[in-house]
Write a protein that holds these residues in place. Structure first.
Motif, PDB file in Angstrom:
ATOM      1  N   LEU A 230      -0.687  -8.838   7.002  1.00 40.95           N
ATOM      2  CA  LEU A 230      -0.309  -7.476   7.364  1.00 40.95           C
ATOM      3  C   LEU A 230       0.241  -6.834   6.100  1.00 40.95           C
ATOM      4  CD1 LEU A 230       1.577  -8.421  10.648  1.00 40.95           C
ATOM      5  CD2 LEU A 230      -0.815  -7.712  10.403  1.00 40.95           C
ATOM      6  N   VAL A 231      -0.333  -5.696   5.731  1.00 38.30           N
ATOM      7  CA  VAL A 231       0.007  -5.067   4.458  1.00 38.30           C
ATOM      8  C   VAL A 231       0.446  -3.624   4.703  1.00 38.30           C
ATOM      9  CG1 VAL A 231      -0.846  -4.428   2.162  1.00 38.30           C
ATOM     10  CG2 VAL A 231      -1.681  -6.520   3.275  1.00 38.30           C
ATOM     11  N   GLN A 232       1.505  -3.252   3.997  1.00 37.93           N
ATOM     12  CA  GLN A 232       2.017  -1.886   4.070  1.00 37.93           C
ATOM     13  C   GLN A 232       1.936  -1.273   2.679  1.00 37.93           C
ATOM     14  OE1 GLN A 232       6.313  -1.238   4.796  1.00 37.93           O
ATOM     15  NE2 GLN A 232       5.630   0.049   6.490  1.00 37.93           N
ATOM     16  N   HIS A 233       1.450  -0.031   2.613  1.00 33.00           N
ATOM     17  CA  HIS A 233       1.311   0.656   1.332  1.00 33.00           C
ATOM     18  C   HIS A 233       2.094   1.962   1.396  1.00 33.00           C
ATOM     19  CE1 HIS A 233      -0.319   2.454  -2.233  1.00 33.00           C
ATOM     20  NE2 HIS A 233      -1.170   1.470  -2.437  1.00 33.00           N
ATOM     21  N   LEU A 234       3.384   1.879   1.044  1.00 25.88           N
ATOM     22  CA  LEU A 234       4.250   3.057   1.079  1.00 25.88           C
ATOM     23  C   LEU A 234       4.540   3.601  -0.314  1.00 25.88           C
ATOM     24  CD1 LEU A 234       6.893   2.023   3.773  1.00 25.88           C
ATOM     25  CD2 LEU A 234       4.878   3.482   4.059  1.00 25.88           C
ATOM     26  N   GLY A 235       4.782   2.697  -1.243  1.00 24.02           N
ATOM     27  CA  GLY A 235       5.137   3.109  -2.597  1.00 24.02           C
ATOM     28  C   GLY A 235       3.965   2.960  -3.535  1.00 24.02           C
ATOM     29  N   ALA A 236       4.268   2.629  -4.769  1.00 21.80           N
ATOM     30  CA  ALA A 236       3.237   2.499  -5.794  1.00 21.80           C
ATOM     31  C   ALA A 236       2.306   1.321  -5.526  1.00 21.80           C
ATOM     32  CB  ALA A 236       3.889   2.344  -7.157  1.00 21.80           C
ATOM     33  N   GLU A 237       2.859   0.240  -4.960  1.00 26.04           N
ATOM     34  CA  GLU A 237       2.058  -0.961  -4.723  1.00 26.04           C
ATOM     35  C   GLU A 237       2.204  -1.414  -3.278  1.00 26.04           C
ATOM     36  OE1 GLU A 237       3.260  -3.958  -7.475  1.00 26.04           O
ATOM     37  OE2 GLU A 237       2.489  -2.880  -9.209  1.00 26.04           O
ATOM     38  N   PRO A 238       1.123  -1.926  -2.693  1.00 27.61           N
ATOM     39  CA  PRO A 238       1.217  -2.460  -1.332  1.00 27.61           C
ATOM     40  C   PRO A 238       2.020  -3.754  -1.323  1.00 27.61           C
ATOM     41  CG  PRO A 238      -0.972  -2.836  -2.232  1.00 27.61           C
ATOM     42  CD  PRO A 238      -0.230  -2.021  -3.235  1.00 27.61           C
ATOM     43  N   LYS A 239       2.590  -4.052  -0.171  1.00 28.71           N
ATOM     44  CA  LYS A 239       3.382  -5.272   0.010  1.00 28.71           C
ATOM     45  C   LYS A 239       2.944  -5.978   1.289  1.00 28.71           C
ATOM     46  CE  LYS A 239       6.356  -4.286  -3.351  1.00 28.71           C
ATOM     47  NZ  LYS A 239       6.542  -5.096  -4.524  1.00 28.71           N
ATOM     48  N   VAL A 240       2.972  -7.290   1.264  1.00 30.95           N
ATOM     49  CA  VAL A 240       2.694  -8.093   2.455  1.00 30.95           C
ATOM     50  C   VAL A 240       3.954  -8.092   3.305  1.00 30.95           C
ATOM     51  CG1 VAL A 240       2.220 -10.427   3.307  1.00 30.95           C
ATOM     52  CG2 VAL A 240       1.003  -9.551   1.284  1.00 30.95           C
ATOM     53  N   PHE A 241       3.813  -7.713   4.584  1.00 28.99           N
ATOM     54  CA  PHE A 241       4.965  -7.770   5.479  1.00 28.99           C
ATOM     55  C   PHE A 241       4.745  -8.756   6.622  1.00 28.99           C
ATOM     56  CE2 PHE A 241       2.451  -4.483   7.522  1.00 28.99           C
ATOM     57  CZ  PHE A 241       2.651  -4.680   8.879  1.00 28.99           C
ATOM     58  N   GLY A 242       3.641  -9.455   6.586  1.00 28.78           N
ATOM     59  CA  GLY A 242       3.406 -10.466   7.602  1.00 28.78           C
ATOM     60  C   GLY A 242       2.091 -11.185   7.393  1.00 28.78           C
ATOM     61  N   TRP A 243       1.938 -12.284   8.095  1.00 27.46           N
ATOM     62  CA  TRP A 243       0.685 -13.014   8.052  1.00 27.46           C
ATOM     63  C   TRP A 243       0.529 -13.851   9.305  1.00 27.46           C
ATOM     64  CZ3 TRP A 243       4.780 -13.912   4.853  1.00 27.46           C
ATOM     65  CH2 TRP A 243       5.408 -15.142   4.937  1.00 27.46           C
ATOM     66  N   VAL A 244      -0.728 -14.142   9.614  1.00 24.70           N
ATOM     67  CA  VAL A 244      -1.096 -14.996  10.744  1.00 24.70           C
ATOM     68  C   VAL A 244      -2.029 -16.047  10.171  1.00 24.70           C
ATOM     69  CG1 VAL A 244      -2.230 -15.099  12.990  1.00 24.70           C
ATOM     70  CG2 VAL A 244      -0.948 -13.032  12.335  1.00 24.70           C
ATOM     71  N   SER A 245      -1.697 -17.316  10.428  1.00 19.75           N
ATOM     72  CA  SER A 245      -2.533 -18.393   9.897  1.00 19.75           C
ATOM     73  C   SER A 245      -2.680 -19.508  10.927  1.00 19.75           C
ATOM     74  CB  SER A 245      -1.948 -18.941   8.590  1.00 19.75           C
ATOM     75  OG  SER A 245      -0.677 -19.492   8.813  1.00 19.75           O
TER      76      SER A 245
END
Length: 146
Positions: free
Chosen positions: A118-133
């Motif tokens: 799960l990726v969020q792109h709010l600022g200059a770079e996207p960040k991972v805020f979750g994952w499912v594995s």
């Protein structure tokens, strides 16, 4: 949306390069932590957990990479990336990985698997805020890695 897709691809290229360096023992936990949002969620068959991007996360990540080196992980390569936009700020990045493990007196073991980030792109770079594995430990046992 095109900018988000381009930036998410760059995020996972960075993720792959940082993982490769960490598997070589060149661990830069600040760089690893920079891939993640300030808080995150993870879901596996073992359950759901939440966490914060803090010093504890860096310790857990360092311990995780040490474990991967100890079980013979010699490579982690991204085989594919499919991005599913949710809205203008979020997407699910379906990443196909290939892990290679060295075993004593036996041939290497190669395991292909997917993780859904799960990726969020709010600022200059996207960040991972979750994952499912999936169930990593069972897969490693079944393939004779652990």
């Amino acid at each position: 949306m095109k900018t988000m897709e381009t930036n998410v691809r760059k995020l996972f290229e960075r993720y792959e390069n940082i993982s490769k360096a960490s598997l070589r023992g060149d661990v830069a936990m600040d760089e690893v932590a920079a891939l993640y949002a300030s808080e995150f969620i993870a879901a596996t068959p073992a359950g759901v957990m939440t966490g914060k991007n803090d010093e504890h996360l860096k310790q857990v990540l360092a311990k995780g990479y040490a474990h991967y080196r100890a079980i013979g992980t010699k490579a982690m390569e991204m085989r594919g990336l499919r991005i599913a936009p949710v809205d203008e700020y979020h997407c699910v990045a379906h990443v196909s990985w290939r892990a290679t493990y060295v075993r004593k007196n036996q041939s290497d073991v190669v395991i292909d698997f997917e993780v859904h980030y799960l990726v969020q792109h709010l600022g200059a770079e996207p960040k991972v805020f979750g994952w499912v594995s999936g169930d990593e430990q069972t897969l490693l046992r079944e393939r004779g890695v652990i």
